[in-house]
Scaffold this motif. Sequence first.
Motif, PDB file in Angstrom:
ATOM      1  N   UNK A 294      43.623 -13.044  19.606  1.00 24.97           N
ATOM      2  CA  UNK A 294      45.171 -13.089  19.985  1.00 24.97           C
ATOM      3  C   UNK A 294      45.067 -12.391  21.664  1.00 24.97           C
ATOM      4  N   UNK A 295      45.608 -12.892  22.451  1.00 27.04           N
ATOM      5  CA  UNK A 295      45.776 -12.447  23.678  1.00 27.04           C
ATOM      6  C   UNK A 295      46.934 -11.139  23.779  1.00 27.04           C
ATOM      7  N   UNK A 296      46.384 -10.113  24.240  1.00 26.77           N
ATOM      8  CA  UNK A 296      47.206  -8.939  24.154  1.00 26.77           C
ATOM      9  C   UNK A 296      47.600  -8.661  25.717  1.00 26.77           C
ATOM     10  N   UNK A 297      47.086  -9.126  26.673  1.00 16.44           N
ATOM     11  CA  UNK A 297      47.251  -8.834  27.880  1.00 16.44           C
ATOM     12  C   UNK A 297      46.952  -9.927  29.019  1.00 16.44           C
ATOM     13  N   UNK A 298      47.794 -10.388  29.656  1.00 17.41           N
ATOM     14  CA  UNK A 298      47.664 -11.936  30.404  1.00 17.41           C
ATOM     15  C   UNK A 298      47.849 -11.345  31.644  1.00 17.41           C
ATOM     16  N   UNK A 299      46.990 -11.847  32.544  1.00 17.39           N
ATOM     17  CA  UNK A 299      47.277 -11.981  34.187  1.00 17.39           C
ATOM     18  C   UNK A 299      46.803 -13.203  34.597  1.00 17.39           C
ATOM     19  N   UNK A 300      47.140 -13.552  35.737  1.00 17.02           N
ATOM     20  CA  UNK A 300      46.892 -15.038  36.333  1.00 17.02           C
ATOM     21  C   UNK A 300      45.553 -15.566  36.260  1.00 17.02           C
ATOM     22  N   UNK A 301      44.456 -14.500  36.514  1.00 14.87           N
ATOM     23  CA  UNK A 301      43.175 -15.010  36.415  1.00 14.87           C
ATOM     24  C   UNK A 301      42.296 -14.652  35.481  1.00 14.87           C
ATOM     25  N   UNK A 302      42.919 -13.911  34.394  1.00 17.12           N
ATOM     26  CA  UNK A 302      42.343 -13.293  33.308  1.00 17.12           C
ATOM     27  C   UNK A 302      43.266 -13.126  32.030  1.00 17.12           C
ATOM     28  N   UNK A 303      42.646 -13.395  30.668  1.00 17.88           N
ATOM     29  CA  UNK A 303      43.424 -12.862  29.595  1.00 17.88           C
ATOM     30  C   UNK A 303      42.384 -11.993  28.944  1.00 17.88           C
TER      31      UNK A 303
ATOM     32  N   UNK B  79      41.115  -8.905  16.324  1.00 17.05           N
ATOM     33  CA  UNK B  79      41.560  -7.936  15.377  1.00 17.05           C
ATOM     34  C   UNK B  79      41.244  -8.243  13.946  1.00 17.05           C
ATOM     35  N   UNK B  80      40.359  -7.186  13.699  1.00 16.07           N
ATOM     36  CA  UNK B  80      39.855  -7.115  12.209  1.00 16.07           C
ATOM     37  C   UNK B  80      41.018  -6.733  11.059  1.00 16.07           C
ATOM     38  N   UNK B  81      41.141  -7.497  10.074  1.00 17.60           N
ATOM     39  CA  UNK B  81      42.410  -7.275   9.176  1.00 17.60           C
ATOM     40  C   UNK B  81      42.206  -5.901   8.348  1.00 17.60           C
TER      41      UNK B  81
ATOM     42  N   UNK C 285      31.295  -3.089  13.510  1.00 16.86           N
ATOM     43  CA  UNK C 285      31.358  -1.534  13.763  1.00 16.86           C
ATOM     44  C   UNK C 285      32.516  -1.169  14.881  1.00 16.86           C
ATOM     45  N   UNK C 286      32.952  -2.339  15.361  1.00 19.59           N
ATOM     46  CA  UNK C 286      34.129  -1.840  16.369  1.00 19.59           C
ATOM     47  C   UNK C 286      35.244  -2.838  16.412  1.00 19.59           C
ATOM     48  N   UNK C 287      36.305  -2.484  17.042  1.00 22.11           N
ATOM     49  CA  UNK C 287      37.260  -3.274  17.403  1.00 22.11           C
ATOM     50  C   UNK C 287      37.061  -3.898  18.893  1.00 22.11           C
ATOM     51  N   UNK C 288      37.000  -5.029  18.844  1.00 23.98           N
ATOM     52  CA  UNK C 288      36.589  -5.783  20.048  1.00 23.98           C
ATOM     53  C   UNK C 288      37.603  -6.327  20.875  1.00 23.98           C
ATOM     54  N   UNK C 289      37.604  -6.249  22.359  1.00 26.66           N
ATOM     55  CA  UNK C 289      38.363  -6.939  23.329  1.00 26.66           C
ATOM     56  C   UNK C 289      37.666  -7.503  24.293  1.00 26.66           C
ATOM     57  N   UNK C 290      37.829  -8.338  24.962  1.00 29.22           N
ATOM     58  CA  UNK C 290      36.979  -9.142  25.917  1.00 29.22           C
ATOM     59  C   UNK C 290      37.713  -9.887  27.031  1.00 29.22           C
ATOM     60  N   UNK C 291      37.342  -9.615  28.318  1.00 30.25           N
ATOM     61  CA  UNK C 291      37.936 -10.384  29.397  1.00 30.25           C
ATOM     62  C   UNK C 291      37.482 -11.731  29.469  1.00 30.25           C
ATOM     63  N   UNK C 292      38.768 -12.708  29.055  1.00 29.11           N
ATOM     64  CA  UNK C 292      38.136 -14.104  29.161  1.00 29.11           C
ATOM     65  C   UNK C 292      38.811 -14.539  30.624  1.00 29.11           C
TER      66      UNK C 292
END
Length: 403
Positions: free
Chosen positions: A77-86, A91-93, A125-132
Amino acid sequence: MRYQTFETYTRSMRVWHEWFNLGQHLNDLNPLAATPFFRAQNAVLEMGLRLTQHYEKQEFGIREVEINGEVVNVYERVVYDKPFCNLIHFKRRAHNDTEKVLLIAPLSGHHATLAKGTVEALLPDHEVFITDWLDAREVPLHEGDFSFDTYVDYLIEFIEHLGENTHVLAICQPTVQALIATAVLAERKSPATPKSLTLMAGPLDNTKNPTRVNSYAEEHPMEWFRNFAIMTVPKGYPGEGRQVYPGFLQLGGFLSMNLDTHTRKLFNFFQNLISGEEEDADRFRAFYDEYMAVLDIPAEFYLETIERVFKNNEIANNTITHHGKKVDFLAIDNTALLTVEGAMDDICGIGQTEAAQDICKNIPKNMRKHHLQEGAGHYGIFSGSKFRKHIRPLITDFINRYR
């Protein structure tokens, strides 16, 4: 006009693509399709399909991960959105985000999904977020420009959004902005200053073992980049009129750097189709479906990167600024630093990333580590067997040490 010419060519190829598609469909209905002759015919048709295809952005498509022997659902899921990047969260259940890792994907032509394997390897091993990062041709002009400093601003916003106890991992080009963002947060004494910073195969000091990428930037004046590399998004896209460095130009550069390798892989793919080696053929399809999908880069960011990073070498020369203020890397004194390089990297030479170890002098030596991976090229630093076997465990151990 040049961009429009390319678009016209691409549309003309779609007609041929449909013919190849129809031919392959008819061949699949042939009861003799499995015979050597028709298998060879089908191989020719698929080669035609791939050579005339327009490659779209792939999905991450990560639905589950195994954690301690248990299969756990993953929700994207997108948790923060900007004009040039999400900012995307995997999220791991039933797992809390206590091990937050911000994976900063490059904005250098490919989509963030090229790092899908990196995300998959980190998730157990980690909760991962990525710049899209978004395709610049899809961003309307009224959203404004996207400069070098704006990139750093985005990272600062993302890190502060994730809050305390966040670990940052940057691949290739964004090692520069990740290091700057960390220094800015440290100087502000922000509680969100990263707990650890992992920099992988990034151009922090271009004087160390220069590669063809460095030589290319040095040999051409900035005016050449402005006149040749920058084009205007044509009509028909939300970003009509925006100045960009087109993805198709960057892809041409990627392919030309290792043309022999790509040609050999294509020939092997053709042989695998003829011989019926579907597993090998599927691996080729999966890689090149992703590799051939590219995005446009905002012109101002591209040009500033060429000038500030590759020509002026501002990080290593300690002249880099953020919104006009000199960046103080000595402010980083409580963020653990891991640098990773590949011994066979032909894009970012040995020592270019390790330079961060000398730049961040105030980080205690027991909080710094460098790793040179034997046998790994540029992409092998963040994907493939060597990453999964050697580098990913190293990253996880390093993060766990400073959580």
